[in-house]
Design a protein around this motif. Structure first.
Motif, PDB file in Angstrom:
ATOM      1  N   GLU A 344       9.328  -1.418   6.608  1.00  0.00           N
ATOM      2  CA  GLU A 344       8.735  -0.642   5.516  1.00  0.00           C
ATOM      3  C   GLU A 344       7.511  -1.331   4.936  1.00  0.00           C
ATOM      4  O   GLU A 344       7.298  -1.357   3.722  1.00  0.00           O
ATOM      5  CB  GLU A 344       9.773  -0.355   4.434  1.00  0.00           C
ATOM      6  CG  GLU A 344      10.951   0.464   4.947  1.00  0.00           C
ATOM      7  CD  GLU A 344      11.964   0.783   3.856  1.00  0.00           C
ATOM      8  OE1 GLU A 344      11.861   0.214   2.754  1.00  0.00           O
ATOM      9  OE2 GLU A 344      12.855   1.605   4.130  1.00  0.00           O
ATOM     10  N   PHE A 346       4.372  -0.405   5.533  1.00  0.00           N
ATOM     11  CA  PHE A 346       3.315   0.564   5.248  1.00  0.00           C
ATOM     12  C   PHE A 346       3.637   1.324   3.965  1.00  0.00           C
ATOM     13  O   PHE A 346       4.764   1.777   3.762  1.00  0.00           O
ATOM     14  CB  PHE A 346       3.170   1.556   6.407  1.00  0.00           C
ATOM     15  CG  PHE A 346       2.730   0.928   7.699  1.00  0.00           C
ATOM     16  CD1 PHE A 346       1.398   0.632   7.920  1.00  0.00           C
ATOM     17  CD2 PHE A 346       3.658   0.627   8.696  1.00  0.00           C
ATOM     18  CE1 PHE A 346       0.994   0.053   9.122  1.00  0.00           C
ATOM     19  CE2 PHE A 346       3.270   0.052   9.896  1.00  0.00           C
ATOM     20  CZ  PHE A 346       1.928  -0.240  10.105  1.00  0.00           C
ATOM     21  N   CYS A 347       2.636   1.476   3.107  1.00  0.00           N
ATOM     22  CA  CYS A 347       2.839   2.201   1.849  1.00  0.00           C
ATOM     23  C   CYS A 347       2.727   3.706   2.098  1.00  0.00           C
ATOM     24  O   CYS A 347       2.262   4.148   3.155  1.00  0.00           O
ATOM     25  CB  CYS A 347       1.833   1.746   0.795  1.00  0.00           C
ATOM     26  SG  CYS A 347       0.118   2.184   1.175  1.00  0.00           S
ATOM     27  N   GLU A 348       3.111   4.495   1.103  1.00  0.00           N
ATOM     28  CA  GLU A 348       3.081   5.952   1.252  1.00  0.00           C
ATOM     29  C   GLU A 348       1.658   6.467   1.452  1.00  0.00           C
ATOM     30  O   GLU A 348       1.444   7.429   2.199  1.00  0.00           O
ATOM     31  CB  GLU A 348       3.723   6.615   0.030  1.00  0.00           C
ATOM     32  CG  GLU A 348       5.217   6.381  -0.091  1.00  0.00           C
ATOM     33  CD  GLU A 348       5.981   6.824   1.155  1.00  0.00           C
ATOM     34  OE1 GLU A 348       5.683   7.939   1.656  1.00  0.00           O
ATOM     35  OE2 GLU A 348       6.845   6.067   1.635  1.00  0.00           O
ATOM     36  N   GLU A 349       0.686   5.853   0.811  1.00  0.00           N
ATOM     37  CA  GLU A 349      -0.701   6.287   0.983  1.00  0.00           C
ATOM     38  C   GLU A 349      -1.156   6.094   2.430  1.00  0.00           C
ATOM     39  O   GLU A 349      -1.828   6.958   3.006  1.00  0.00           O
ATOM     40  CB  GLU A 349      -1.616   5.506   0.043  1.00  0.00           C
ATOM     41  CG  GLU A 349      -3.075   5.928   0.140  1.00  0.00           C
ATOM     42  CD  GLU A 349      -3.977   5.138  -0.797  1.00  0.00           C
ATOM     43  OE1 GLU A 349      -5.209   5.324  -0.720  1.00  0.00           O
ATOM     44  OE2 GLU A 349      -3.457   4.331  -1.610  1.00  0.00           O
ATOM     45  N   GLN A 350      -0.783   4.979   3.025  1.00  0.00           N
ATOM     46  CA  GLN A 350      -1.132   4.746   4.428  1.00  0.00           C
ATOM     47  C   GLN A 350      -0.451   5.755   5.339  1.00  0.00           C
ATOM     48  O   GLN A 350      -1.064   6.281   6.277  1.00  0.00           O
ATOM     49  CB  GLN A 350      -0.746   3.319   4.831  1.00  0.00           C
ATOM     50  CG  GLN A 350      -1.634   2.247   4.238  1.00  0.00           C
ATOM     51  CD  GLN A 350      -1.094   0.849   4.478  1.00  0.00           C
ATOM     52  OE1 GLN A 350       0.116   0.613   4.418  1.00  0.00           O
ATOM     53  NE2 GLN A 350      -1.993  -0.093   4.740  1.00  0.00           N
ATOM     54  N   LYS A 351       0.818   6.049   5.081  1.00  0.00           N
ATOM     55  CA  LYS A 351       1.535   7.019   5.907  1.00  0.00           C
ATOM     56  C   LYS A 351       0.860   8.387   5.845  1.00  0.00           C
ATOM     57  O   LYS A 351       0.777   9.099   6.864  1.00  0.00           O
ATOM     58  CB  LYS A 351       2.993   7.124   5.459  1.00  0.00           C
ATOM     59  CG  LYS A 351       3.815   5.878   5.736  1.00  0.00           C
ATOM     60  CD  LYS A 351       5.241   6.048   5.220  1.00  0.00           C
ATOM     61  CE  LYS A 351       6.038   4.765   5.367  1.00  0.00           C
ATOM     62  NZ  LYS A 351       7.409   4.902   4.815  1.00  0.00           N
ATOM     63  N   GLN A 497      -7.738  -3.161   6.501  1.00  0.00           N
ATOM     64  CA  GLN A 497      -6.662  -3.397   5.546  1.00  0.00           C
ATOM     65  C   GLN A 497      -5.814  -4.563   6.049  1.00  0.00           C
ATOM     66  O   GLN A 497      -5.507  -4.654   7.235  1.00  0.00           O
ATOM     67  CB  GLN A 497      -5.808  -2.140   5.395  1.00  0.00           C
ATOM     68  CG  GLN A 497      -6.593  -0.930   4.917  1.00  0.00           C
ATOM     69  CD  GLN A 497      -5.763   0.341   4.924  1.00  0.00           C
ATOM     70  OE1 GLN A 497      -4.593   0.326   4.534  1.00  0.00           O
ATOM     71  NE2 GLN A 497      -6.359   1.437   5.368  1.00  0.00           N
TER      72      GLN A 497
END
Length: 507
Positions: A344, A346-351, A497
């Protein structure tokens, strides 16, 4: 009443089986798809370790080949029947054209069109319908090693179930026998996942979903420590399955379809408390119909798996692994993406960014504890005419560029040169038909065969830089013929990033 309610919930997209706990471990870890072959077992096990993947084998224990002992020389009474037909008249042992009373069974297409009359199997090629009859033409009597005999008018004619892989299916009694024998054999094989594609076919008999449940119960009984995976979610299968992966293969040509389809499926499986996989990806070598899989195609797919926090099946045969020049790099890249996804990282924005069907990303390890994530632009293919090859290259980033040059047709090209507003890139080499010239962001270059196996290093000279927006690029080379040459360029955001490398794994 309880089973009826479960079916209703499933149809509404809400099969939350709160009354019972799943019987198996749940997982979204990705896996390598194979058919078990002992000679490749050690090799594939090592490749799974490199990629951080589980190893799953396909199981189809209800398929009966036409040379099986259940078929020849005397067909079993337990071959699965679609229904019964009625002869219009008695049948002798030589007839290759005969009639049966008209039936909807013959309106449904089959794969090999098998009939069973007593101890004989007959294969028909075509039918012709009249008001009252179906006439069967071009019949093979005594098919699959059975014996052609005469049959009275009152002898029942059974139309058998068959499959696209030209096999037959068993009835429930025979299916149970076959499933138990297969389950015992699988218990001796050291692989963590059993994959049941076409689970629906286990319920073609009159027992339907309960037959599917009985089959899965047999598999679980003899293989309690293995993950069970199928392509079908039912009220009964919910309790036995570790996750669901529909047998869908994705590639870059399906960019538009993938995100819309996966969003709908993710919602469905989340409502049903079932881990799901986004489908399968195949890494293949070059043949007459397609080119070898590239790293860019693989990372496009990996970014979509990450976007939906879902695992996948990797179809990468032992033969392709041995012949593809990027095998180790690809397995390493899969391990990198999957380690971050399962931790986990990766953050939600990246997903959400990864869900862009046209987005391309590149992930590389920068040290023991960090990775760099680059947004990447991949151009269309530019075709060379060797007269005035001046192109407008458009890039969303100001950066160095990478190249993939494909040489097809006949002949060769020499002394390749690219002129941009920022300088000249010179590649002193000879590129022959059936080869690629690969030029990377770090300035390294080499020639490969069609499967990306390195043939020779190339010492690139000059700079390779594009401005953001449009740049005029001129390509030139020396050639005495007019081969088919295509050029594709790559740019990327040079402020990547920074990702923290995972310290733990779960799921």
């Amino acid at each position: 009443m309880k089973n009826t309610l479960a079916i209703v919930l499933l149809l509404l997209g809400g099969l939350v089986a709160s009354a019972q706990e799943p019987l198996v471990q749940r997982s979204t870890k990705s896996y390598l798809i194979t058919d078990y072959n002992t000679k490749d077992a050690a090799f594939l096990k090592e490749k799974c370790r490199q990629a951080g993947l589980d190893w799953g084998i396909n199981v189809l224990s209800n398929r009966i080949p036409t040379d099986s002992r259940y078929v020849t020389p005397k067909p079993s009474k337990h071959l699965l029947k679609q229904g019964v037909l009625e002869l219009q008249s008695a049948l002798d042992d030589k007839q290759t054209v005969f009639a049966v009373y008209r039936s909807e069974l013959l309106e449904n297409p089959s794969n090999i069109n098998v009939l069973q009359i007593e101890d004989e199997l007959i294969v028909y090629r075509t039918t012709e319908a009249s008001v009252s009859f179906h006439i069967l033409y071009h019949c093979t009597r005594g098919a699959f090693g059975t014996k052609a005999t005469s049959h009275p008018k009152n002898a029942p004619v059974y139309k058998l179930w068959d499959t696209p892989d030209r096999t037959l299916l068993p009835d429930l009694e025979l299916q149970d026998q076959m499933a138990q024998a297969e389950a015992k054999k699988l218990a001796k094989i050291d692989v963590p996942i059993l994959i049941f594609n076409d689970l629906k076919s286990y319920g073609y008999n009159e027992q339907g979903d309960s037959a599917i449940g009985h089959f899965l119960d047999t598999m679980h009984k003899y293989n309690p420590d293995k993950l069970l995976q199928s392509d079908l979610l039912t009220p009964v299968s919910w309790h036995y399955l570790s996750r669901v992966n529909e047998n869908q293969f994705w590639n870059e040509s399906m960019r538009n379809k993938i995100v819309e389809t996966l969003t709908e499926k993710q919602d469905f499986y989340r409502k049903n408390l079932m881990p799901w996989m986004i489908g399968n990806f195949q890494i293949h070598i070059a043949d007459k119909n397609r080119k070898a899989t590239t790293m860019e195609e693989l990372e496009w797919f990996l970014s979509k798996a990450t976007a939906f926090d879902a695992g996948f099946g990797l179809d990468f045969s032992a033969e392709s692994m041995r012949k593809h020049g990027l095998t180790d790099d690809m397995l390493y890249t899969i391990n990198l993406w999957e380690s971050l996804r399962l931790a986990e990282a990766f953050c939600e924005e990246q997903k959400e960014q990864f869900k862009d069907p046209y987005g391309n990303w590149h992930l590389e390890k920068a040290g023991d504890s960090t990775c760099l994530l680059y947004p990447q632009h991949i151009s269309r293919r530019y075709f060379c005419d060797f007269k005035d090859d001046t192109w407008q290259w458009n890039s969303p980033y100001a950066s160095r560029f990478a190249l993939r040059i494909a040489m097809e047709g006949t002949g060769s090209i020499n002394e390749l040169e690219f002129r941009t507003p920022n300088g000249i890139l010179y590649l002193p080499c000879t590129l022959k038909a059936g080869q690629y010239l690969v030029y990377n962001f770090d300035g390294t270059a080499f020639i490969t065969d069609l499967n990306y196996n390195k043939i020779q290093e190339v010492e690139a000279q000059g700079v390779s830089y594009l401005d953001e927006g449009s740049s005029e690029v001129t390509f030139s080379c020396e050639t005495e013929e007019k081969p088919e040459v295509t050029v594709r360029f790559f740019t990327r955001d040079e402020s990547p990033q920074i990702m923290a490398f995972p310290t733990k794994k779960h799921h």
